[in-house]
Design a protein around this motif. Structure first.
Motif, PDB file in Angstrom:
ATOM      1  N   PRO A   1      42.987  48.517  50.729  1.00  0.00           N
ATOM      2  CA  PRO A   1      43.033  48.983  49.337  1.00  0.00           C
ATOM      3  C   PRO A   1      43.154  50.501  49.264  1.00  0.00           C
ATOM      4  CG  PRO A   1      41.262  47.395  49.651  1.00  0.00           C
ATOM      5  CD  PRO A   1      41.761  47.754  51.015  1.00  0.00           C
ATOM      6  N   VAL A   2      43.983  50.965  48.333  1.00  0.00           N
ATOM      7  CA  VAL A   2      44.200  52.396  48.152  1.00  0.00           C
ATOM      8  C   VAL A   2      44.035  52.731  46.675  1.00  0.00           C
ATOM      9  CG1 VAL A   2      45.841  54.304  48.372  1.00  0.00           C
ATOM     10  CG2 VAL A   2      45.815  52.483  50.089  1.00  0.00           C
TER      11      VAL A   2
ATOM     12  N   PHE B   1      27.400  41.586  39.010  1.00  0.00           N
ATOM     13  CA  PHE B   1      28.527  41.599  39.938  1.00  0.00           C
ATOM     14  C   PHE B   1      28.121  41.750  41.399  1.00  0.00           C
ATOM     15  CE2 PHE B   1      30.329  42.848  35.854  1.00  0.00           C
ATOM     16  CZ  PHE B   1      31.428  42.006  35.779  1.00  0.00           C
ATOM     17  N   GLY B   2      26.813  41.676  41.668  1.00  0.00           N
ATOM     18  CA  GLY B   2      26.348  41.739  43.052  1.00  0.00           C
ATOM     19  C   GLY B   2      26.620  40.436  43.799  1.00  0.00           C
ATOM     20  N   THR B   3      26.228  40.401  45.059  1.00  0.00           N
ATOM     21  CA  THR B   3      26.441  39.220  45.893  1.00  0.00           C
ATOM     22  C   THR B   3      25.869  37.971  45.225  1.00  0.00           C
ATOM     23  OG1 THR B   3      26.302  40.606  47.869  1.00  0.00           O
ATOM     24  CG2 THR B   3      26.052  38.226  48.184  1.00  0.00           C
TER      25      THR B   3
ATOM     26  N   SER C   1      36.589  49.220  43.951  1.00  0.00           N
ATOM     27  CA  SER C   1      35.975  48.011  43.426  1.00  0.00           C
ATOM     28  C   SER C   1      36.493  46.758  44.123  1.00  0.00           C
ATOM     29  CB  SER C   1      36.232  47.908  41.918  1.00  0.00           C
ATOM     30  OG  SER C   1      35.812  46.667  41.417  1.00  0.00           O
ATOM     31  N   THR C   2      35.587  45.844  44.407  1.00  0.00           N
ATOM     32  CA  THR C   2      35.974  44.539  44.945  1.00  0.00           C
ATOM     33  C   THR C   2      36.809  43.771  43.935  1.00  0.00           C
ATOM     34  OG1 THR C   2      33.904  44.458  46.190  1.00  0.00           O
ATOM     35  CG2 THR C   2      35.088  42.374  45.909  1.00  0.00           C
ATOM     36  N   TYR C   3      36.529  43.979  42.647  1.00  0.00           N
ATOM     37  CA  TYR C   3      37.197  43.233  41.578  1.00  0.00           C
ATOM     38  C   TYR C   3      38.481  43.898  41.108  1.00  0.00           C
ATOM     39  CZ  TYR C   3      32.697  40.890  41.487  1.00  0.00           C
ATOM     40  OH  TYR C   3      31.564  40.200  41.842  1.00  0.00           O
ATOM     41  N   ALA C   4      38.640  45.168  41.394  1.00  0.00           N
ATOM     42  CA  ALA C   4      39.844  45.909  41.009  1.00  0.00           C
ATOM     43  C   ALA C   4      40.096  46.952  42.097  1.00  0.00           C
ATOM     44  CB  ALA C   4      39.640  46.571  39.652  1.00  0.00           C
ATOM     45  N   PRO C   5      40.740  46.549  43.184  1.00  0.00           N
ATOM     46  CA  PRO C   5      40.789  47.382  44.392  1.00  0.00           C
ATOM     47  C   PRO C   5      41.630  48.644  44.321  1.00  0.00           C
ATOM     48  CG  PRO C   5      42.072  45.366  44.672  1.00  0.00           C
ATOM     49  CD  PRO C   5      41.337  45.216  43.385  1.00  0.00           C
TER      50      PRO C   5
ATOM     51  N   MET D   1      31.085  33.765  34.718  1.00  0.00           N
ATOM     52  CA  MET D   1      32.507  33.806  34.384  1.00  0.00           C
ATOM     53  C   MET D   1      33.300  34.863  35.150  1.00  0.00           C
ATOM     54  SD  MET D   1      33.319  31.398  32.252  1.00  0.00           S
ATOM     55  CE  MET D   1      34.917  31.976  31.718  1.00  0.00           C
ATOM     56  N   TRP D   2      32.668  36.001  35.427  1.00  0.00           N
ATOM     57  CA  TRP D   2      33.410  37.134  35.984  1.00  0.00           C
ATOM     58  C   TRP D   2      32.896  37.633  37.333  1.00  0.00           C
ATOM     59  CZ3 TRP D   2      33.207  40.295  30.785  1.00  0.00           C
ATOM     60  CH2 TRP D   2      34.139  39.764  29.883  1.00  0.00           C
ATOM     61  N   GLY D   3      31.656  37.300  37.677  1.00  0.00           N
ATOM     62  CA  GLY D   3      31.047  37.882  38.876  1.00  0.00           C
ATOM     63  C   GLY D   3      31.013  36.958  40.080  1.00  0.00           C
TER      64      GLY D   3
END
Length: 410
Positions: A3-4, A68-70, A94-98, A152-154
Motif C-alpha cells: 500500500p502507498v 474497527f479493532g481486531t 488504514s487497513t480499510y482504505a489503504p 456492518m463495517w468493522g
C-alpha cells in the motif's frame, strides 16, 4: 502490492471529513433549531454541539478501537491502542482504505458516530433534561453504535454474511430512528406536541448544509478520489431532488398547497434513503429510491405517527428510520457490480439472496438499537431522571436550563 499513500485520495478524504462535520455543526443544529418553539432554539442546537464534542473524545479514547479493532467473535473490536496511542505517530495506512492514513480514516468514521447521536436529539427536543442527554451520549455510543458499526463495517458478523451498507443506512439511519422511537416512548408526549417551526429560515439553511455535507457523507465513503465517488455523488443529488419534488407533489395533492417544510422533509428523505445504496446503484435506481422514500416517509409522519400516538418531535424515526429501511432494502434489489465491482449485486443483477441479507440486517440492527436504547433510557429515568419538570417545559428550556435566550425582543 505494498500500500502507498495517495495524496489525491487523502485530500478528498480530508475534505469529506470536514463536510460531514459541517453536517452536524451547524447543519443538524440549524435544521432542528428552526423547527421548534423559539423558547427552545438554543437548547435544541446545544444538543447537537455537545453530542459532537462528547463523541469526538470517546472515539479517540477507545471508540475507534472497539469499532474497527481486531474482531472478537464478530461482535466487537479489541482496544489494543487506547487513546489512539502510537497510531498517528506510526504514519500507518488504514487497513480499510489503504491509500490514506489510519488517523484520517478514524476521524472520518468519528463524524458518522457523532452525527448519529445528534440526529437522535431531534426526537426528544423540548422535553429531555440536558443532564440526561449528557449521560445518554457516552452510554449509547458505547453500547449501541459501536457494536452495530463493527457488525456492518468493522469486520463483524453482518459484514461477514455479506450485508451491504455503503454510507450508513443501517449504522446511522435505522439505528438513530429506532433509538429515537425508544426514547420518545419513555418520555411521553410534550405539553404542546404540535410542530410549530419558529424560524423555517434556519431550517432551510440547515438543510442546505446537510445536502452539501452529504456529498462528503456518501461520496466520501468511496474512501478515495475515484469514479465510485463520482457515481455516489450523482445518485445522492438525484435522490434528494426526487425526494423533494415528490413531497411537494404530495402536499399539493393532499392540501392544495406546496410547503417549504415538505420540500425540506422530502430532500432529507431522499438523502437518507440513498445513503446505504450510494456506492452500489445507478441513476435509474436512485430516482426510484428517492420517490419511494418520500412517499414512505410522508405516510410515516402523517399517518403512522398519529395512529400510534408517539411524539417523535422532529420525525427522526419517520424520516431517518423509515428511509434507512427503504434504502437498505433497495440495495437488495438494485445493487449492481457494474457500479461497484466489489459486490455480487442484488436481485436485478441475479443475486436475489441479497434481499434476505439486507432484511436480516434491518431487523437485527433495528431490534438491537430499540431494545438497548430503551434499557438505557429507563436506567437514566430511574436514576437522574429523563424529563424536565412541567413548568420548565412550559416556560422553555433555554431559560430554565441554560439561563439564555435565543432572542432579545425587549
Amino acid at each position: 502490492m505494498v500500500p502507498v499513500l495517495n495524496s489525491g485520495d487523502t485530500a478528498w478524504m480530508l475534505i469529506s471529513t470536514a463536510l460531514v462535520i459541517l453536517m452536524t455543526i451547524p447543519g443538524v443544529a440549524l435544521f432542528y433549531g428552526g423547527l421548534i418553539r423559539r423558547e427552545n432554539v438554543l437548547n435544541t442546537m446545544f444538543l447537537s454541539f455537545v453530542s459532537f464534542a462528547v463523541v469526538s473524545i470517546i472515539w479517540f479514547v477507545y471508540g475507534y478501537q472497539l469499532t474497527f479493532g481486531t474482531d472478537i467473535w464478530g461482535f466487537i473490536g479489541t482496544v489494543s491502542n487506547p487513546l489512539f496511542g502510537g497510531i498517528v505517530e506510526s504514519n500507518s495506512l488504514s487497513t480499510y482504505a489503504p491509500t490514506i492514513p489510519t488517523g484520517l480514516y478514524a476521524v472520518f468514521q468519528m463524524t458518522f458516530a457523532a452525527i448519529t447521536v445528534a440526529l437522535i436529539s431531534g426526537a426528544v427536543v423540548e422535553r429531555m433534561k440536558f443532564s440526561a442527554w449528557l449521560a445518554f451520549i457516552p452510554i449509547w455510543i458505547t453500547l449501541v453504535y459501536m457494536p452495530i458499526a463493527h457488525w456492518m463495517w468493522g469486520g463483524g458478523w453482518l459484514e461477514q454474511m455479506g450485508a451491504l451498507d455503503f454510507a450508513g443506512g443501517t449504522v446511522v439511519h435505522v439505528n438513530c430512528g429506532m433509538a429515537a422511537l425508544a426514547l420518545v416512548l419513555i418520555l411521553g408526549t410534550r405539553k404542546n406536541a404540535r410542530l410549530l417551526p419558529h424560524h423555517l429560515g434556519y431550517s432551510i439553511i440547515g438543510t442546505g448544509l446537510l445536502w452539501f455535507g452529504w456529498f462528503g457523507f456518501n461520496a466520501g465513503s468511496a474512501l478515495g478520489a475515484t469514479n465510485l465517488a463520482v457515481s455516489a455523488m450523482i445518485v445522492t443529488n438525484l435522490a434528494a431532488c426526487v425526494g423533494m419534488l415528490t413531497w411537494i407533489l404530495i402536499d399539493k395533492l393532499k392540501t392544495g398547497k406546496p410547503t417549504m417544510l415538505g420540500a425540506l422533509s422530502g430532500a432529507i428523505a431522499g438523502l437518507a434513503a440513498i445513503t446505504p445504496a450510494a456506492g452500489y446503484v445507478n441513476v435509474t435506481a436512485a430516482i426510484i429510491i428517492g420517490f419511494a422514500a418520500s412517499i414512505c416517509a410522508y405516510l410515516a409522519v402523517s399517518a403512522l405517527k398519529p395512529r400510534l400516538g408517539y411524539d417523535d418531535s422532529l420525525d427522526v424515526f419517520g424520516i431517518h428510520g423509515v428511509c434507512g429501511i427503504v434504502g437498505t432494502l433497495a440495495v437488495g434489489f438494485f445493487a449492481t457490480p457494474l457500479i461497484n465491482s466489489a459486490i455480487k449485486g442484488g436481485l436485478i443483477a441475479g443475486h436475489p439472496i441479497q434481499i434476505a441479507i439486507q432484511l436480516l440486517a434491518i431487523v437485527v440492527i433495528g431490534a438491537y438499537s430499540f431494545i438497548m436504547t430503551y434499557i438505557i433510557g429507563k436506567a437514566i429515568e430511574k436514576t437522574i431522571g429523563l424529563r424536565v419538570e412541567d413548568k420548565e417545559e412550559v416556560h422553555g428550556l433555554d431559560i430554565t436550563l441554560h439561563e439564555e435566550s435565543g432572542y432579545r425582543l425587549s
